[in-house]
Design a protein around this motif. Structure first.
Motif, PDB file in Angstrom:
ATOM      1  N   UNK A 102      72.472  42.852  40.746  1.00 38.12           N
ATOM      2  CA  UNK A 102      72.810  42.114  41.953  1.00 38.12           C
ATOM      3  C   UNK A 102      74.310  42.229  42.174  1.00 38.12           C
ATOM      4  N   UNK A 103      74.686  42.168  43.423  1.00 33.33           N
ATOM      5  CA  UNK A 103      76.078  42.382  43.801  1.00 33.33           C
ATOM      6  C   UNK A 103      76.518  41.347  44.820  1.00 33.33           C
ATOM      7  N   UNK A 123      67.427  47.519  29.535  1.00 29.55           N
ATOM      8  CA  UNK A 123      66.299  47.554  28.605  1.00 29.55           C
ATOM      9  C   UNK A 123      65.542  46.239  28.597  1.00 29.55           C
ATOM     10  N   UNK A 124      65.907  45.320  29.441  1.00 29.25           N
ATOM     11  CA  UNK A 124      65.210  44.036  29.465  1.00 29.25           C
ATOM     12  C   UNK A 124      63.787  44.224  29.960  1.00 29.25           C
ATOM     13  N   UNK A 125      62.849  43.541  29.313  1.00 25.75           N
ATOM     14  CA  UNK A 125      61.463  43.642  29.765  1.00 25.75           C
ATOM     15  C   UNK A 125      61.015  42.386  30.501  1.00 25.75           C
ATOM     16  N   UNK A 126      61.927  41.476  30.745  1.00 22.75           N
ATOM     17  CA  UNK A 126      61.601  40.246  31.460  1.00 22.75           C
ATOM     18  C   UNK A 126      62.626  40.066  32.565  1.00 22.75           C
ATOM     19  N   UNK A 127      62.218  40.257  33.804  1.00 21.16           N
ATOM     20  CA  UNK A 127      63.162  40.189  34.917  1.00 21.16           C
ATOM     21  C   UNK A 127      63.003  38.922  35.751  1.00 21.16           C
ATOM     22  N   UNK A 128      62.290  37.925  35.224  1.00 21.07           N
ATOM     23  CA  UNK A 128      62.111  36.713  36.023  1.00 21.07           C
ATOM     24  C   UNK A 128      63.429  35.988  36.264  1.00 21.07           C
ATOM     25  N   UNK A 129      64.468  36.294  35.496  1.00 22.14           N
ATOM     26  CA  UNK A 129      65.765  35.669  35.748  1.00 22.14           C
ATOM     27  C   UNK A 129      66.282  36.030  37.134  1.00 22.14           C
ATOM     28  N   UNK A 130      65.861  37.165  37.704  1.00 22.28           N
ATOM     29  CA  UNK A 130      66.295  37.526  39.036  1.00 22.28           C
ATOM     30  C   UNK A 130      65.758  36.557  40.074  1.00 22.28           C
ATOM     31  N   UNK A 131      64.620  35.920  39.788  1.00 23.42           N
ATOM     32  CA  UNK A 131      64.107  34.891  40.690  1.00 23.42           C
ATOM     33  C   UNK A 131      65.157  33.812  40.902  1.00 23.42           C
ATOM     34  N   UNK A 132      65.787  33.398  39.816  1.00 23.02           N
ATOM     35  CA  UNK A 132      66.818  32.361  39.911  1.00 23.02           C
ATOM     36  C   UNK A 132      67.964  32.795  40.804  1.00 23.02           C
ATOM     37  N   UNK A 138      69.304  31.851  48.258  1.00 20.00           N
ATOM     38  CA  UNK A 138      68.474  31.609  49.427  1.00 20.00           C
ATOM     39  C   UNK A 138      67.802  32.862  49.954  1.00 20.00           C
ATOM     40  N   UNK A 139      67.533  33.819  49.066  1.00 20.26           N
ATOM     41  CA  UNK A 139      66.943  35.084  49.479  1.00 20.26           C
ATOM     42  C   UNK A 139      65.459  35.141  49.141  1.00 20.26           C
ATOM     43  N   UNK A 140      64.672  35.753  50.004  1.00 24.78           N
ATOM     44  CA  UNK A 140      63.234  35.859  49.749  1.00 24.78           C
ATOM     45  C   UNK A 140      62.952  36.922  48.689  1.00 24.78           C
ATOM     46  N   UNK A 141      61.780  36.909  48.067  1.00 28.14           N
ATOM     47  CA  UNK A 141      61.451  37.918  47.054  1.00 28.14           C
ATOM     48  C   UNK A 141      61.423  39.332  47.632  1.00 28.14           C
ATOM     49  N   UNK A 142      61.160  39.480  48.918  1.00 29.66           N
ATOM     50  CA  UNK A 142      61.136  40.793  49.546  1.00 29.66           C
ATOM     51  C   UNK A 142      62.500  41.482  49.472  1.00 29.66           C
ATOM     52  N   UNK A 143      63.560  40.703  49.358  1.00 31.08           N
ATOM     53  CA  UNK A 143      64.910  41.248  49.207  1.00 31.08           C
ATOM     54  C   UNK A 143      64.983  42.136  47.964  1.00 31.08           C
ATOM     55  N   UNK A 147      56.541  41.241  46.674  1.00 34.07           N
ATOM     56  CA  UNK A 147      55.751  40.463  47.624  1.00 34.07           C
ATOM     57  C   UNK A 147      55.942  38.975  47.413  1.00 34.07           C
ATOM     58  N   UNK A 148      56.228  38.563  46.161  1.00 29.91           N
ATOM     59  CA  UNK A 148      56.432  37.144  45.842  1.00 29.91           C
ATOM     60  C   UNK A 148      57.398  37.048  44.678  1.00 29.91           C
ATOM     61  N   UNK A 149      57.899  35.844  44.440  1.00 29.38           N
ATOM     62  CA  UNK A 149      58.748  35.631  43.271  1.00 29.38           C
ATOM     63  C   UNK A 149      57.937  35.895  42.020  1.00 29.38           C
ATOM     64  N   UNK A 150      58.523  36.528  41.021  1.00 28.25           N
ATOM     65  CA  UNK A 150      57.811  36.840  39.783  1.00 28.25           C
ATOM     66  C   UNK A 150      57.339  35.575  39.074  1.00 28.25           C
TER      67      UNK A 150
END
Length: 154
Positions: A102-103, A123-132, A138-143, A147-150
């Protein structure tokens, strides 16, 4: 150029993100050769080259820009689609390696917004932190090309 639309009005530091007449916020995918796309890919290339050596090119999965925020989901590789060789513990091999980052635009330049060390993880296998990050901005998951937040349950 792909444009995605998500419901809502997004508020960013420094003002309200522009929205269309229906109140839907928009974001774009910068086209090949555009200044934003070139700068983001060049920024992503630096940490990849420091780990894997030169040359690095990217198979772009998603690049999204919304105001002063950007997201990139890329598959780093050698020219011609040759997979990178990973010589350290990693959850994936070079054929499946993807990198997300993210930038934020500061002083007219893109800089890494996460993680804290200023380098993207690859090498991370868990990207749910990007949801945060998405929700915080205030960005939608489509960004992020989803299709939805992980973290949303089915």
């Amino acid at each position: 150029m792909r444009t995605a639309v998500a419901a809502g009005l997004f508020v960013f530091i420094g003002g309200v993100y522009s929205a269309d007449a229906g109140g839907f916020a928009t974001f774009t995918t910068p086209p090949r050769g555009s200044p934003d796309r070139t700068r983001i890919l060049d920024l992503m290339r630096k940490p990849m080259e420091s780990v894997f050596g030169k040359p690095i090119e990217f198979d772009v999965r998603t690049i999204s820009v919304s105001g002063n925020y950007a997201f990139a989901w890329l598959h780093p590789q050698r020219p011609g689609g040759v997979p990178l060789v990973i010589n350290f513990p990693c959850e994936v091999d070079g054929r499946d390696l993807v990198i997300e980052a993210t930038f934020v635009r500061k002083n007219n330049a893109w800089v890494f917004d996460t993680p804290a060390d200023g380098q993207p993880g690859f090498c991370a296998d868990d990207v749910t932190s990007w949801d945060g990050w998405l929700k915080e901005k205030g960005l939608p998951p489509q960004f992020a090309g989803r299709a939805k937040y992980l973290s949303d349950s089915d």
